[in-house]
Design a protein around this motif. Structure first.
Motif, mmCIF file in Angstrom:
data_model
loop_
_atom_site.group_PDB
_atom_site.id
_atom_site.type_symbol
_atom_site.label_atom_id
_atom_site.label_comp_id
_atom_site.label_asym_id
_atom_site.label_seq_id
_atom_site.Cartn_x
_atom_site.Cartn_y
_atom_site.Cartn_z
ATOM 1 N N GLU A 476 70.978 27.185 2.696
ATOM 2 C CA GLU A 476 70.714 25.937 2.112
ATOM 3 C C GLU A 476 72.010 25.849 0.740
ATOM 4 O OE1 GLU A 476 65.559 26.809 1.892
ATOM 5 O OE2 GLU A 476 66.685 27.426 0.441
ATOM 6 N N VAL A 477 72.087 26.906 0.713
ATOM 7 C CA VAL A 477 73.311 26.924 -0.781
ATOM 8 C C VAL A 477 74.749 25.603 -0.500
ATOM 9 C CG1 VAL A 477 75.175 28.815 -2.028
ATOM 10 C CG2 VAL A 477 72.881 29.083 -0.883
ATOM 11 N N PRO A 478 75.993 25.588 0.239
ATOM 12 C CA PRO A 478 75.993 24.732 0.521
ATOM 13 C C PRO A 478 75.903 23.382 -0.321
ATOM 14 C CG PRO A 478 76.413 25.932 2.510
ATOM 15 C CD PRO A 478 75.220 26.059 1.731
ATOM 16 N N SER A 479 74.507 22.764 -0.412
ATOM 17 C CA SER A 479 73.830 21.112 -0.242
ATOM 18 C C SER A 479 73.911 21.627 -1.758
ATOM 19 C CB SER A 479 73.188 21.250 0.537
ATOM 20 O OG SER A 479 73.350 21.203 1.950
ATOM 21 N N LEU A 480 73.121 22.869 -1.861
ATOM 22 C CA LEU A 480 72.336 22.465 -3.412
ATOM 23 C C LEU A 480 73.688 22.366 -4.172
ATOM 24 C CD1 LEU A 480 70.257 25.331 -3.394
ATOM 25 C CD2 LEU A 480 69.283 22.597 -4.263
ATOM 26 N N ILE A 481 74.945 23.475 -4.154
ATOM 27 C CA ILE A 481 76.186 23.491 -4.638
ATOM 28 C C ILE A 481 76.907 21.699 -4.536
ATOM 29 C CG2 ILE A 481 78.848 24.169 -4.317
ATOM 30 C CD1 ILE A 481 77.993 27.051 -3.869
ATOM 31 N N SER A 482 76.111 21.642 -3.018
ATOM 32 C CA SER A 482 76.698 19.714 -3.297
ATOM 33 C C SER A 482 76.419 18.301 -4.387
ATOM 34 C CB SER A 482 77.006 19.416 -2.052
ATOM 35 O OG SER A 482 77.751 20.192 -1.330
ATOM 36 N N SER A 544 72.650 42.007 1.374
ATOM 37 C CA SER A 544 73.392 41.062 1.914
ATOM 38 C C SER A 544 72.986 39.714 1.740
ATOM 39 C CB SER A 544 73.229 41.592 3.696
ATOM 40 O OG SER A 544 74.445 40.573 3.828
ATOM 41 N N GLU A 545 72.401 38.677 2.265
ATOM 42 C CA GLU A 545 72.005 37.517 2.212
ATOM 43 C C GLU A 545 71.854 37.296 0.068
ATOM 44 O OE1 GLU A 545 70.306 34.356 3.743
ATOM 45 O OE2 GLU A 545 71.460 35.816 4.453
ATOM 46 N N SER A 550 75.067 35.002 -3.883
ATOM 47 C CA SER A 550 75.891 35.155 -5.611
ATOM 48 C C SER A 550 77.651 35.330 -5.380
ATOM 49 C CB SER A 550 75.726 36.736 -5.674
ATOM 50 O OG SER A 550 76.006 36.794 -6.904
ATOM 51 N N HIS A 551 78.191 35.185 -3.997
ATOM 52 C CA HIS A 551 79.742 34.838 -4.572
ATOM 53 C C HIS A 551 79.942 33.405 -3.884
ATOM 54 C CE1 HIS A 551 79.863 38.734 -2.332
ATOM 55 N NE2 HIS A 551 79.747 39.124 -3.709
ATOM 56 N N ALA A 552 78.872 32.590 -3.170
ATOM 57 C CA ALA A 552 79.072 31.615 -3.112
ATOM 58 C C ALA A 552 78.392 30.012 -4.567
ATOM 59 C CB ALA A 552 77.898 30.733 -2.280
ATOM 60 N N PHE A 553 77.789 31.116 -5.477
ATOM 61 C CA PHE A 553 78.750 30.381 -6.802
ATOM 62 C C PHE A 553 78.790 30.515 -7.709
ATOM 63 C CE2 PHE A 553 73.667 29.202 -5.338
ATOM 64 C CZ PHE A 553 73.886 27.998 -5.838
#
Length: 823
Positions: A476-482, A544-545, A550-553
């Protein structure tokens, strides 16, 4: 008949041997040949123990069920179960005692209870992070000192005065020291669970009181070792001092040896895999070795197990050990300890009513000094008065640790039967009363009463906008960051984002594990653990998840301007997960919560349920949050706009508070150079000519109406947004108009429309699959609609009555209105 075998044989030793009864054991008393052979299973040790265990568990569970509406901790129900089976009630019936709890069986129960207690203290030690003591700051030290001075002084004076009256025949110095330890102690495990229940475990108050409780617990254990050694040595202070020193040396040696061994095990375990079964077995055997060694040097077996647990480092190893033995120990063996405590608690042993009154005064006086000292410390630290009261009540939390110390005092003949019974009863009563007082005084909602209007619309555009973005997986992270990126954070209008990774906790109730990663300052992890069990391999997978999220944000924070990110991981059960989300949003004063939809898009474009409990979580957050809430129905938002280097966004405006909040959010998107925003206002029409129907000017509690908000949006420029109006007569025309818009946009933004009754959407709610999205949001998210665009539905933060508002740079601070105010 005495309830303890050890005490029974002590009494026999003091009598003439000719008067002592003779107890004989047959060689084949372990198990019976069965009832078909005309043998009573209760005449044999093992069947009798199994039956006793069944009785104890059923009694404690039934008591817990009865007390459940009172929201009392499990400790209360289990100790009350012991009272029921003990000499005070059922134990006073000779037939019951001789049949189900005969003297010959008590030694087995006592031994099994001791084994359970040893491993329970090991678990408590594993839960505690000893590094917290090293990081204890000035505030924790101050709180510890003020909470110790009063109880120690009262314990010394009361012990000297009361010894001759209630403890005749015991060593006075041992009783005085022991009483000081009992008055000082705070049950760390129960305190942590209480903080988890009221959602304060990761707050400043939670960290402050936990670090102080760790120090007071350490002092209580030192006093316990000293007092028991003093009692066993008949008052020889030098012998008692040597016992304390030997206990300290033992603690250092065990801590250093086990710490190194545990780290060696961690290094030999490949990342993402469980610890080898052999290593786990060796560590668990080491618990018994440490307990034996501690008992051999004259401290106590449970002290050795506790120190051994402290040495196990935080992380997957500790969580795996707790997962392996936690439920078995706390669910099966620990109730035996409470039963034994109940057997020892005999109301008929109280022969001096004045002693009850005096000890009650002593305990109440020590509790009052803790509260008073906490209030003074809070005043010195410039904390609110009610926070000082909360600190004092939390420092008075009693529980199983106090009961353990009392049982040790009884075993070591520091306490007589009457004193033991009185102190146990006072402990149960005080815990019963303090728990609801803590829930009232430290209720999280009291801390946030000043921050009531936290919405996007009422947030100063030039101040820092605080957002809480939740995720259940890295998918879910890529769309939340977008979505965060097209919201256009800038240095002039910055965002502070709390990225919360939500993990379902499958362990016991009242369990919370929160990991804070402050990526803006360091990559270190700070753990606050209330209770065990994120679970071995599961914990490793979630860790790990969590690192990936955390690294993505963190990567986005480094490449984007005007964004600060703090990543957190919360382990919680789904029924209470919404409380954690709401509490965190209030604690961080967030204006907006973004939640993922409970369905995700599959490869073939269909929507599949991620977890059915996520929908319930979203509904509970919408119902309980005081700030604005958004739910993102993602259909590859990160890919659609990124491929075209431009996002086409449509704001669907039907009117109402939620749509005005959506308009305020869209206003931030309008200034983004990569966003093409279209505001589509739907207006009702009447007559064949489709003329616009004249509407009354509707003003809500905030003094707003739709026309003024749209006029203000257009007056401010609205970026390069396109504004269009569409006339529709009913819900069918609304649906037809929305179908005409298919394929034009990458993202729809719409308000939920809570409490709105519009002819433009009348009848749509009857066919809604997800009513929490509102009629339009549900339609856009429905697979029958056929849209490939993502959808963001917004609900405005709730206003509360009886308050007046004062504009601040970060929003509005709401203060309670005085009684009789005319406004």
């Amino acid at each position: 008949m005495d309830s303890s075998p050890a005490q029974f044989f002590k009494d026999l030793a003091s009598k003439n041997s000719s008067d002592a009864p003779l107890v004989c054991y047959a060689a084949n008393m372990l198990s019976s040949n069965g009832m078909l052979q005309n043998e009573n299973p209760l005449d044999y040790t093992f069947p009798l123990f199994l039956f006793q265990l069944i009785i104890i568990l059923l009694t404690s569970r039934l008591t817990a069920f009865i007390l459940k509406p009172l929201r009392q901790p499990r400790y209360i129900s289990e100790i009350l179960g012991g009272f029921i089976l003990g000499p005070t009630l059922m134990g006073s019936v000779p037939a019951f005692t001789l049949t189900f709890f005969p003297l010959r069986s008590l030694l087995v129960i006592d031994s099994m209870a001791s084994i359970g207690l040893v491993f329970f203290m090991f678990i408590v030690g594993v839960e505690i992070d000893p590094d917290v003591v090293r990081r204890v700051g000035r505030r924790s030290t101050l709180l510890t000192i003020v909470c110790l001075i009063g109880p120690v002084l009262i314990g010394v004076l009361a012990g000297i005065i009361l010894h001759s009256r209630i403890q005749d025949g015991t060593q006075r110095g041992a009783f005085v020291t022991f009483l000081c330890g009992i008055l000082c102690v705070s049950s760390f495990s129960m305190l942590a669970r209480t903080l988890a229940d009221i959602k304060l475990i990761a707050s400043d108050i939670g960290r402050l009181v936990l670090s102080s409780a760790m120090i007071t617990n350490g002092l209580a254990w030192v006093l316990m070792v000293f007092s028991t050694a003093l009692a066993q040595s008949k008052g020889k202070a030098l012998s008692a001092i040597w016992s304390v020193i030997s206990g300290g040396v033992f603690s250092v040696v065990v801590y250093m040896a086990v710490r190194r061994a545990a780290r060696w095990v961690q290094k030999r375990t490949p990342e993402g895999e469980e610890v080898a079964e052999l290593h786990v077995c060796v560590i668990l055997v080491g618990v018994m070795v440490a307990a034996f060694a501690a008992d051999a040097i004259g401290t106590h077996a449970i002290f050795g197990a506790f120190v051994y647990g402290l040495a196990v480092p935080n992380g997957p190893l500790g969580e795996l050990l707790i997962e392996k033995i936690g439920d078995f120990i706390e669910g099966l063996l620990l109730p035996l300890f409470f039963a034994v405590s109940g057997f020892r608690t005999n109301l008929y042993s109280i022969v001096d009513a004045g002693a009850v009154f005096l000890l009650l005064i002593v305990v109440i006086g020590a509790a009052i000094t803790k509260v008073t000292g906490s209030v003074l410390a809070a005043f010195y630290m410039e904390m609110p008065f009610h926070d000082g009261i909360s600190l004092g009540l939390l420092m008075n939390t009693k529980g199983i640790v106090e009961l353990i110390l009392l049982n040790i005092g009884w075993d070591k003949m520091v306490l007589r039967d009457q004193t033991f019974t009185i102190l146990v009863i006072i402990s149960v009563i005080s815990t019963t009363l303090i728990t609801p007082l803590i829930n009232v005084a430290a209720k999280p909602s009291r801390r946030y009463v000043a921050y009531k209007r936290r919405t996007i619309r009422w947030w100063n555009p030039e101040s820092e906008l605080r957002m809480l973005i939740c995720a259940h997986s890295s998918r879910e992270v890529p769309s939340l960051i977008s979505l965060l990126d097209i919201s256009h954070p800038t240095k002039r209008s910055p965002f502070f984002v709390y990225a919360l990774y939500l993990v379902e906790l499958t362990g016991r109730a009242s369990t919370l594990f929160v990991v804070n990663t402050n990526s803006s300052s360091s990559s270190s992890l700070e753990s606050h653990r209330a209770a065990p069990n994120a679970g071995g391999a599961g914990f490793i997978r979630h860790q790990s998840e969590s690192e990936h999220i955390s690294h993505a944000f963190e990567s986005y924070e480094q490449h984007a301007g005007g964004v600060s990110v703090q990543s957190l991981t919360a382990f919680s059960q789904y029924p209470s997960m919404h409380e954690d989300v709401i509490a965190l949003s209030e604690d961080k004063h967030c204006a907006l919560i973004i939640l993922p939809f409970h369905k995700h898009q599959t490869i073939d474009g269909t929507m599949e349920v991620t977890h059915p409990a996520i929908r319930c979580l979203n509904k509970n957050v919408l119902a309980g949050a005081s700030c604005s809430v958004g739910i993102l129905i993602d259909r590859s938002l990160a890919g659609t706009g990124a491929r075209a280097q431009r996002y086409a966004v449509a704001l669907l405006f039907f009117g109402g508070a939620d749509d005005r909040e959506a308009l305020a959010y869209a206003d931030r998107l309008a200034t983004h150079p990569g966003v093409a925003l279209t505001v589509v206002r739907f207006l009702p029409c009447i007559g064949a000519g489709g003329s616009r129907r004249r509407q009354d000017r509707v003003v809500d509690v905030a003094g707003e109406n739709d026309d003024e908000c749209l006029a203000q949006f257009q007056a401010n420029g609205g970026g390069e947004a396109e504004y269009v109006e569409r006339m529709v007569g009913n819900a069918e025309e609304t649906v037809a108009m929305l179908r005409e818009m298919e394929g034009r946009y990458d993202l729809y933004i719409v308000g939920i429309g809570e409490g709105m009754a519009s002819p433009l959407t009348a009848g749509l709610t009857e066919w809604s699959e997800c009513e929490e999205l509102g009629p339009i949001g549900d339609l856009l998210a429905s697979p029958d609609f056929g849209s490939r665009a993502s959808v963001l539905v917004l609900q405005r933060g709730k206003y509360r009555e009886g308050s007046e508002e004062i504009e601040m740079s970060g929003g509005a601070v709401v203060l309670p209105m005085p009684a009789g105010s005319g406004k």
